[in-house]
Design an enzyme around this catalytic site. Sequence first.
Site, PDB file in Angstrom:
ATOM      1  CG  ASP A 334      -2.407   5.250   3.062  1.00 29.85           C
ATOM      2  OD1 ASP A 334      -1.339   5.631   3.572  1.00 29.85           O
ATOM      3  OD2 ASP A 334      -3.520   5.464   3.584  1.00 29.85           O
ATOM      4  CD  GLU A 533      -3.025   5.532   9.509  1.00 28.02           C
ATOM      5  OE1 GLU A 533      -3.150   4.674   8.626  1.00 28.02           O
ATOM      6  OE2 GLU A 533      -2.507   6.635   9.322  1.00 28.02           O
TER       7      GLU A 533
END
Length: 830
Positions: A334, A533
């Site tokens: 990520d 997020e």
Amino acid sequence: MPATSRSSRAGLCHEMARVFLFASLLGAGIAAASEAPSSKGVADPSQWPAITPPVQDDPALIRRVDALLASLSLEQKVGQLVQGDIGSMQPADLERYPLGSILAGGNSDPGGRYNASPAEWLALADAYHRASLAPHQNRPGVPVLFGIDAVHGQNNVVGATVFPHNIGLGATRNPDLVRRIAEVTAVEARVTGFDWTFAPTLAVPQDDRWGRTYEGYSEDPAIVASFAAAVVEGIQGKVGAADFLGPRRVVASAKHFVGDGGTFEGRDQGDAQISEAELRDIHAPGYVEAMRAGVQTVMASFSGWNGVKHHGNRSLLTGVIKQRWQFDGFIVGDWNAHGQIPGCTNEKCTAAVEAGLDMYMAPDSWKGIYTSLLAAARSGELPIATIDDAARRVLLVKARAGVLDASLPSSRELAGDYALLGSAEHRAVARQAVRESLVLLKNDGVLPIRPTAHVLIAGDGADSIAKQSGGWTLSWQGTGTTNADFPNGQSIGGALVERIQAAGGRAALSAEGEFTDKPDVAVVVFGEDPYAEFQGDIADLRYSPGDDADLALMKRLADAGIPVVAVFISGRPLWVNRELNVADAFVAVWLPGSEGGGVADVLLAADDGSVAHDFKGRLSFSWPKRADQARLNRHHPDYEPLFPLGFGLTYAQPRPWQPLPEDPGVVAAAAQRMWFSKGATSDGFSWQAPAGSVAPAARAVDHLAQEDAREFSFPEAGAIALTAGTPLNLEREANGDVRLELWLNIEGEAAGELALGCGAACPHSVPLDSLPRKQWLHVGTMLKCFRADGAMLGQVDAPFVLHGHRGAKIRVASIGLGQEARVVLPCPQK
């Protein structure tokens, strides 16, 4: 096919039976979730389910991949392990740095414009593909794999179909519908030149404070598992079928492995402090089903497990995924998450590939990570066998997906067929998904609404496609867009007006709820503003704490004798007892996307007054009765929801309403992440001049209240710092694009610059000279502007340092972290 309509009671019984069956299949697994967590974060792969690899390759394909790997230079092999972002590199960079992949991150777009045209996306894909084919050291180039977060449709591209987020799809309980959504998403991704989507998200959110809760299908692992294979097969095709990874499909990615929905206090990028049994039995079932469906890539989670970051956890990446599950695709990281492994930085980290990561997502650190990996390989620090294994996996997925032989993206099947973006057929699928996702929580007889009635449509969400679509929509956080950016979409209010007027009724659209003639009914569309997020993390489950505007609007309408239908937009269940009490009907619409017509279909009756579409949605997350019930899941022993998992009323079977208590059960939280406010520093913070700097004169001045700000006068160039008694770790915030924000007023011509105090890790400063004078400004600049390339903001002694030029007089107030500043200072050139 759509799920069959059932009564609320029958649906609940079915739901309970299914959950209990799942629990029995796990044996003692869920019960073991209460065991004490492992202190080491080391998994025992033998305790995880075994999986037989579903993809059986043609031996010729395997020989081709092995031959290609053998023909590559070391530089090309290392390049396959690195992925850069289009916002931080140009196509020409691939001619020198033979990277294996590129991505378009949440705020990365052609030309840096969120509303770039589909044609510009396709042209950009061509440019990167063409550049990747350039010979490297007299060896043929390897085509890049182009990835994007198409997580609820091809949601980064103007005109694409925007589907409900996963939390709404979970409420449908309809895997066949989700499969069709995934097929449409793959088609629209192909139209714009992509090979790969970072979907599906298979998290099982256990704490609804987490800002990514809406990316999960459910808090229930069985529901998540029921969708996993359907969405993977919709994206990639079914293993063994002729169209598996064919020209109308793209590569899928099961993410974020594993337990990112189980972190302590729901913190994004946090730590799951749970037993291995809970990690396996609650958080992993979706991955098991995705593996059995042939998913080709897995994305490792930012988060960790019992103190070990997943990007460095060999027992999980290698032991479970690659060995126990015999996964032969590749594991991708990520966004710079490898840099959070102890001993690593964003630009130097061999620990991740040694743990089992195959491709580093290094959006703005790609050059550094490529260079350091290459140096480690040449020196022998990183074994060639490790590099070969990772590179082979990447090449194998490229071969299966046809990328190695593919022509320019613009010349492929579907490419450039822009009529497919938001086509009538695709929008019909999205509209069905909206209809089936709606959950009716209350109805005192006001629904369905006669389309011939006089209807007032109010609330700030009534005519906002951006709000109803949520985060990951045209921009990372889903902010900064207008309805004009959704040419193939329709707002909830717009759809209601269209349908009512077509039936001969009267419809008025007023966000403020203003009216001249008293309407028969008011539909109030309100809820959470878009977020994604990290920035979406909250302290408790109160809806809109400190701002009762929506409640006041509904009360005003109710006091006028107008029945109120509350249409609640949210990415998670929230404490809304007061709003539930005021409204005559309350509908959870989640984040429905671009097809507001799906909401109108269910709220409005047929022309003859009969039910046109009944409610089918059932809660995929338990609904709280108090704002402190952030961890509210059926398998927990203290399970006391307001509405349980599986709840959902229908027109056929309403339920009498009993007034709810209006005490949220929490004490109002102090302002979050604020270090200086109302003239006072937070506990542990103080004003000090940095060593070697001349301290300015300081006095209290007024901003919004008496003496709630400080004025610093600099007779000579100097500095003043807001210091923290205990150093702050701001790396998560920096990686989440959070800003240092303050209210500031420059009184004279001389100005200065902002900085952080953390030594060599943050040597950069942001000038203030361009700002207007003699006015209060809400100013912000991203934390990552201050840090050195490859450094971490893990030890920040002073989160605010003001350097003043000679003669400067600067006033400051309300210093902290945020995302609300109207004036955003750009990062300096480094």
